[in-house]
Write a protein that holds these residues in place. Sequence first.
Motif, PDB file in Angstrom:
ATOM      1  N   ALA A   1       0.822  -1.216   0.000  1.00 36.07           N
ATOM      2  CA  ALA A   1       0.000   0.000   0.000  1.00 36.07           C
ATOM      3  C   ALA A   1       0.851   1.260   0.000  1.00 36.07           C
ATOM      4  O   ALA A   1       0.488   2.271  -0.611  1.00 36.07           O
ATOM      5  N   CYS A   2       2.011   1.187   0.656  1.00 31.96           N
ATOM      6  CA  CYS A   2       2.893   2.346   0.731  1.00 31.96           C
ATOM      7  C   CYS A   2       4.027   2.272  -0.279  1.00 31.96           C
ATOM      8  O   CYS A   2       4.967   3.073  -0.227  1.00 31.96           O
ATOM      9  N   GLY A   3       3.970   1.309  -1.213  1.00 31.93           N
ATOM     10  CA  GLY A   3       5.051   1.129  -2.169  1.00 31.93           C
ATOM     11  C   GLY A   3       4.973   2.094  -3.332  1.00 31.93           C
ATOM     12  O   GLY A   3       4.029   2.878  -3.476  1.00 31.93           O
ATOM     13  N   THR A   4       5.972   1.995  -4.195  1.00 31.10           N
ATOM     14  CA  THR A   4       6.077   2.898  -5.342  1.00 31.10           C
ATOM     15  C   THR A   4       5.211   2.449  -6.521  1.00 31.10           C
ATOM     16  O   THR A   4       4.941   3.248  -7.418  1.00 31.10           O
ATOM     17  N   GLY A   5       4.835   1.171  -6.560  1.00 33.38           N
ATOM     18  CA  GLY A   5       4.108   0.630  -7.700  1.00 33.38           C
ATOM     19  C   GLY A   5       4.993   0.357  -8.904  1.00 33.38           C
ATOM     20  O   GLY A   5       4.494  -0.035  -9.963  1.00 33.38           O
ATOM     21  N   ARG A   6       6.303   0.506  -8.749  1.00 37.96           N
ATOM     22  CA  ARG A   6       7.244   0.284  -9.865  1.00 37.96           C
ATOM     23  C   ARG A   6       7.887  -1.090  -9.688  1.00 37.96           C
ATOM     24  O   ARG A   6       8.711  -1.281  -8.789  1.00 37.96           O
ATOM     25  N   VAL A   7       7.519  -2.016 -10.553  1.00 41.74           N
ATOM     26  CA  VAL A   7       7.915  -3.415 -10.420  1.00 41.74           C
ATOM     27  C   VAL A   7       8.937  -3.788 -11.484  1.00 41.74           C
ATOM     28  O   VAL A   7       8.743  -3.501 -12.677  1.00 41.74           O
ATOM     29  N   LEU A   8      10.016  -4.426 -11.067  1.00 38.74           N
ATOM     30  CA  LEU A   8      11.008  -4.920 -12.012  1.00 38.74           C
ATOM     31  C   LEU A   8      10.503  -6.241 -12.598  1.00 38.74           C
ATOM     32  O   LEU A   8      10.308  -7.206 -11.866  1.00 38.74           O
ATOM     33  N   PRO A   9      10.292  -6.328 -13.913  1.00 38.51           N
ATOM     34  CA  PRO A   9       9.701  -7.539 -14.479  1.00 38.51           C
ATOM     35  C   PRO A   9      10.648  -8.723 -14.547  1.00 38.51           C
ATOM     36  O   PRO A   9      10.209  -9.878 -14.490  1.00 38.51           O
ATOM     37  N   ARG A  10      11.941  -8.447 -14.690  1.00 37.02           N
ATOM     38  CA  ARG A  10      12.938  -9.521 -14.766  1.00 37.02           C
ATOM     39  C   ARG A  10      14.231  -9.033 -14.122  1.00 37.02           C
ATOM     40  O   ARG A  10      14.584  -7.868 -14.237  1.00 37.02           O
ATOM     41  N   LEU A  11      14.947  -9.971 -13.480  1.00 37.48           N
ATOM     42  CA  LEU A  11      16.208  -9.604 -12.842  1.00 37.48           C
ATOM     43  C   LEU A  11      17.400 -10.238 -13.545  1.00 37.48           C
ATOM     44  O   LEU A  11      18.342  -9.557 -13.929  1.00 37.48           O
ATOM     45  N   ARG A  12      17.349 -11.585 -13.704  1.00 39.29           N
ATOM     46  CA  ARG A  12      18.542 -12.279 -14.200  1.00 39.29           C
ATOM     47  C   ARG A  12      18.165 -13.330 -15.243  1.00 39.29           C
ATOM     48  O   ARG A  12      17.234 -14.104 -15.054  1.00 39.29           O
TER      49      ARG A  12
ATOM     50  N   ASP B   1      16.111  -4.544 -17.887  1.00 41.29           N
ATOM     51  CA  ASP B   1      14.740  -4.043 -17.926  1.00 41.29           C
ATOM     52  C   ASP B   1      14.564  -2.858 -16.979  1.00 41.29           C
ATOM     53  O   ASP B   1      15.165  -2.812 -15.901  1.00 41.29           O
ATOM     54  N   ASP B   2      13.714  -1.936 -17.369  1.00 40.01           N
ATOM     55  CA  ASP B   2      13.309  -0.855 -16.477  1.00 40.01           C
ATOM     56  C   ASP B   2      12.094  -1.306 -15.666  1.00 40.01           C
ATOM     57  O   ASP B   2      11.307  -2.147 -16.120  1.00 40.01           O
ATOM     58  N   PRO B   3      11.927  -0.747 -14.478  1.00 40.34           N
ATOM     59  CA  PRO B   3      10.712  -1.058 -13.707  1.00 40.34           C
ATOM     60  C   PRO B   3       9.454  -0.646 -14.472  1.00 40.34           C
ATOM     61  O   PRO B   3       9.457   0.335 -15.213  1.00 40.34           O
ATOM     62  N   VAL B   4       8.403  -1.417 -14.286  1.00 41.34           N
ATOM     63  CA  VAL B   4       7.111  -1.139 -14.910  1.00 41.34           C
ATOM     64  C   VAL B   4       6.212  -0.459 -13.890  1.00 41.34           C
ATOM     65  O   VAL B   4       5.982  -1.012 -12.805  1.00 41.34           O
ATOM     66  N   PRO B   5       5.702   0.742 -14.174  1.00 40.58           N
ATOM     67  CA  PRO B   5       4.822   1.408 -13.213  1.00 40.58           C
ATOM     68  C   PRO B   5       3.415   0.820 -13.268  1.00 40.58           C
ATOM     69  O   PRO B   5       2.825   0.699 -14.340  1.00 40.58           O
ATOM     70  N   LEU B   6       2.902   0.451 -12.112  1.00 45.92           N
ATOM     71  CA  LEU B   6       1.529  -0.043 -11.988  1.00 45.92           C
ATOM     72  C   LEU B   6       0.762   0.939 -11.117  1.00 45.92           C
ATOM     73  O   LEU B   6       1.255   1.376 -10.076  1.00 45.92           O
TER      74      LEU B   6
ATOM     75  N   ALA C   1      -2.559   2.736  -8.925  1.00 50.60           N
ATOM     76  CA  ALA C   1      -3.068   2.501  -7.571  1.00 50.60           C
ATOM     77  C   ALA C   1      -3.874   1.219  -7.473  1.00 50.60           C
ATOM     78  O   ALA C   1      -3.967   0.616  -6.401  1.00 50.60           O
ATOM     79  N   GLY C   2      -4.471   0.775  -8.570  1.00 47.24           N
ATOM     80  CA  GLY C   2      -5.221  -0.471  -8.573  1.00 47.24           C
ATOM     81  C   GLY C   2      -4.504  -1.575  -9.313  1.00 47.24           C
ATOM     82  O   GLY C   2      -5.123  -2.565  -9.716  1.00 47.24           O
ATOM     83  N   GLY C   3      -3.185  -1.444  -9.469  1.00 46.96           N
ATOM     84  CA  GLY C   3      -2.415  -2.404 -10.243  1.00 46.96           C
ATOM     85  C   GLY C   3      -2.296  -3.761  -9.566  1.00 46.96           C
ATOM     86  O   GLY C   3      -2.449  -3.891  -8.344  1.00 46.96           O
ATOM     87  N   VAL C   4      -1.984  -4.765 -10.381  1.00 39.35           N
ATOM     88  CA  VAL C   4      -1.867  -6.145  -9.896  1.00 39.35           C
ATOM     89  C   VAL C   4      -0.585  -6.742 -10.457  1.00 39.35           C
ATOM     90  O   VAL C   4      -0.328  -6.669 -11.664  1.00 39.35           O
ATOM     91  N   VAL C   5       0.217  -7.339  -9.587  1.00 37.66           N
ATOM     92  CA  VAL C   5       1.342  -8.141 -10.046  1.00 37.66           C
ATOM     93  C   VAL C   5       0.998  -9.598  -9.761  1.00 37.66           C
ATOM     94  O   VAL C   5       0.517  -9.941  -8.669  1.00 37.66           O
ATOM     95  N   VAL C   6       1.193 -10.451 -10.772  1.00 41.24           N
ATOM     96  CA  VAL C   6       0.908 -11.879 -10.643  1.00 41.24           C
ATOM     97  C   VAL C   6       2.235 -12.613 -10.741  1.00 41.24           C
ATOM     98  O   VAL C   6       2.810 -12.746 -11.821  1.00 41.24           O
ATOM     99  N   LEU C   7       2.729 -13.076  -9.605  1.00 36.71           N
ATOM    100  CA  LEU C   7       4.011 -13.773  -9.532  1.00 36.71           C
ATOM    101  C   LEU C   7       3.767 -15.259  -9.718  1.00 36.71           C
ATOM    102  O   LEU C   7       2.947 -15.854  -9.007  1.00 36.71           O
ATOM    103  N   ALA C   8       4.482 -15.878 -10.656  1.00 36.63           N
ATOM    104  CA  ALA C   8       4.182 -17.261 -11.003  1.00 36.63           C
ATOM    105  C   ALA C   8       5.437 -18.114 -11.052  1.00 36.63           C
ATOM    106  O   ALA C   8       6.501 -17.666 -11.489  1.00 36.63           O
TER     107      ALA C   8
END
Length: 208
Positions: free
Chosen positions: A104-115, A125-130, A132-139
Motif C-alpha cells: 500500500a505504501c510502495g512505489t508501484g514500480r515493479v522490475l519484471p525480470r532480474l537475471r 529491464d526498467d521497472p514497470v509502473p503499476l 493505484a489499482g495495479g496487480v502483479v501476478v508472480l508465477a
Amino acid sequence: MAGDFRPVDRDGLVAHLAERITALPGRLRVIVDGAPPAGPVTLARAVADRLRSTGRDALAVDVDDFLRPASVRLELGRTDPDMFLDGWLDEPALRREVLAPMAACGTGRVLPRLRDAERDRAFRDDPVPLGAGGVVVLAGGRLLGRGLPADLTVHLRMSRAALDRRLDPGQAWTAAAFDRYAQEGDPGGYADVLVMADHPDRPAFRER
C-alpha cells in the motif's frame, strides 16, 4: 473432499481468478504456485491479460527470472534437488523488486525480470509502473510457505505420477524436489485457491 472441487476448463479458471482479483481493492500481489507442467506462468499471463482487458494495470512475473547467480545456486551441482528447492530463488530480490513496491505504501514500480539464468547475467529491464489499482501476478514453483506477502494465493497441485509423465526429460530430476515441497511444505494448505492440475486443460478448483 473431492466433491468440494469445481471442474472448469482453463478459460473458466482464468475468468474466475480475474473476477476474484477484480473484487479486491487497491494494489494487489497474487501468487500462482505450481510446477512447470501445471502451467503457472501461462495461467498468470492469461489472468494478467484478462485484467488489462478490463482497464486494470497488471503484470505477470516469472519467478525463474529471479534466480540467484549460477555460482551460488549450482554450487552443489546442476541437479541437486534440495538446493533447487531451497537455494535457487533470489528471495530478497523478489521481495525488494516485485512485492514491496506493490504494498500500500510502495512505489508501484515493479522490475519484471532480474537475471537471465541461461546466460547468467542481469537483464536491463526498467521497472514497470503499476497504478493505484495495479496487480502483479508472480508465477512459478516452490513459492508458498516462505512468508512472501500476497493478497491472493493459488496453488496448482500435480501428483508425482503426473509430474513424472509431464516434466521435460531434462528437468525430470526436479520431481523429487517438487514432491518434497508438496509433502513437507503443504502448499495447498496455504493457498486461497487450490487447483487440481494433473490435466492442466481440465482443472478443478476449491476455494478456502
